[in-house]
Scaffold this motif. Structure first.
Motif, short mmCIF file in Angstrom:
data_model
loop_
_atom_site.label_atom_id
_atom_site.label_comp_id
_atom_site.label_asym_id
_atom_site.label_seq_id
_atom_site.Cartn_x
_atom_site.Cartn_y
_atom_site.Cartn_z
N ILE A 190 10.30 7.99 -10.89
CA ILE A 190 9.92 7.38 -9.61
C ILE A 190 11.09 6.61 -9.01
N LEU A 191 11.91 5.96 -9.84
CA LEU A 191 13.09 5.27 -9.33
C LEU A 191 14.06 6.25 -8.67
N LEU A 192 14.25 7.40 -9.29
CA LEU A 192 15.12 8.42 -8.70
C LEU A 192 14.55 8.88 -7.35
N LEU A 193 13.28 9.18 -7.34
CA LEU A 193 12.64 9.71 -6.12
C LEU A 193 12.60 8.65 -5.02
N ALA A 194 12.40 7.39 -5.40
CA ALA A 194 12.41 6.30 -4.41
C ALA A 194 13.79 6.13 -3.81
N GLN A 237 0.83 -1.20 0.00
CA GLN A 237 0.00 0.00 0.00
C GLN A 237 0.87 1.26 0.00
N THR A 238 1.99 1.20 0.75
CA THR A 238 2.92 2.33 0.78
C THR A 238 3.48 2.60 -0.61
N LEU A 274 3.77 5.55 -5.69
CA LEU A 274 3.68 5.54 -7.15
C LEU A 274 2.64 6.54 -7.63
N GLU A 275 1.48 6.50 -7.01
CA GLU A 275 0.38 7.37 -7.41
C GLU A 275 0.71 8.84 -7.17
N ASP A 276 1.22 9.13 -5.96
CA ASP A 276 1.51 10.52 -5.61
C ASP A 276 2.63 11.10 -6.46
N GLN A 277 3.70 10.32 -6.66
CA GLN A 277 4.85 10.86 -7.39
C GLN A 277 4.59 10.91 -8.90
N LYS A 278 3.84 9.96 -9.42
CA LYS A 278 3.43 10.03 -10.84
C LYS A 278 2.63 11.31 -11.07
N GLU A 279 1.71 11.58 -10.16
CA GLU A 279 0.88 12.78 -10.26
C GLU A 279 1.74 14.05 -10.16
#
Length: 297
Positions: free
Chosen positions: A53-57, A5-6, A11-16
């Protein structure tokens, strides 16, 4: 909240967030309106936004503010978008649809599609060079490594090898790995390496993350090959079986479906093992590895 869920929320928040920011980098360019329109068309076409997203993760795993990484994350997505525009051209893969929408050259014509791709590529380096969140040393490293990942030793070289492979018979798995490592894997790897650079990770951890990223990139491409055979066309936004139609050599074609899935499992396991050697607990990268293995589009 569970780890799955995390990840879903991340994924949803950062894609947006990435999609909110991307148009702003081209909206006010002092450029012909049709060029800006063509750039925005492909930037706003959607997609997984996996590279940013990989960078941000990676930054999240090091406890670094994500704000420091958004400029570079969006620059990487611009490079990826340029590569898709050019891949779809009649001289390359000759695709009419991308992510459920007409490809750039169908809407704007071949010449404008080429120029829109060129503009996105060069704009990406300007974005990094102007970022207020990076120091000069970080900018220099990021620009160097992005140029290497996207250029003749990386993505462009991989694309050439892919085109040359279409003329050959008897392609080996090692040849296919070379193609995918460079055509797809180098930019994926750079996204993770960029996160490590921005987070000031030490050289040992940067090396482990590069090895992790190499395996993740190959796993990503193998999964793409599998989905081209088994995936749902509507969910993927492109026709199933397009690789076969275009005469491309794929992992299922060389190894059979069972062999391709075994290869996928091997690279996923390798990626996990490299992550486990890093002192920081990169929970999101672990979950993203699982996502790459299990994704359906």
């Amino acid at each position: 909240m569970s780890e799955q869920q995390t990840l879903s929320r991340f994924l949803e928040d950062q894609k947006e967030e990435v999609e909110r920011r991307l148009p702003g980098y081209v909206a006010h360019l002092d450029s012909p309106e049709v060029l800006v329109s063509a750039m925005r068309y492909s930037l706003e076409a959607g997609g997984k936004r996996l590279r940013p997203i990989l960078l941000l993760a990676t930054l999240e795993g090091y406890g670094v503010s994500l704000e420091k990484g958004y400029d570079t994350a969006c620059a990487i997505e611009m490079v990826h978008t340029y590569s898709l525009i050019h891949d779809d051209l009649p001289a390359m893969d000759n695709d009419d649809m991308r992510r459920g929408k007409p490809t750039n050259h169908i809407i704007y014509g071949e010449a404008m599609a080429i120029l829109a791709g060129d503009a996105l590529l060069t704009q990406s380096f300007e974005i990094i060079s102007k970022s207020a969140y990076l120091n000069d040393s970080e900018k220099a490293k990021l620009i160097l490594h992005l140029a290497q990942a996207a250029g003749p030793k990386g993505m462009v070289g991989g694309q050439v090898a892919d085109m040359e492979a279409e003329k050959k018979s008897g392609l080996e798995v090692s040849d296919l790995e070379y193609i995918h490592h460079h055509k797809t894997g180098d930019l994926l790897a750079f996204a993770i390496e960029a996160g490590a650079i921005i987070a000031s990770a030490d050289e040992e951890e940067c090396l482990l993350l590069r090895r992790f990223a190499k395996n993740l990139g190959l796993a990503f491409q193998i999964k793409d090959d599998i989905l081209d055979v088994e995936g749902d066309a509507e969910e993927m936004g492109k026709p199933a079986g397009s690789d076969e139609t275009n005469g491309k050599t794929t992992y299922p074609k060389l190894l059979g479906m069972e062999g391709a899935k075994e290869k996928l499992d091997m690279h996923i396991q390798n990626a996990k093992e490299y992550l486990l050697q890093i002192k920081k607990d990169h929970k999101l990268l672990h979950e993203l590895t699982r996502y790459v293995a299990e994704r359906t589009r």
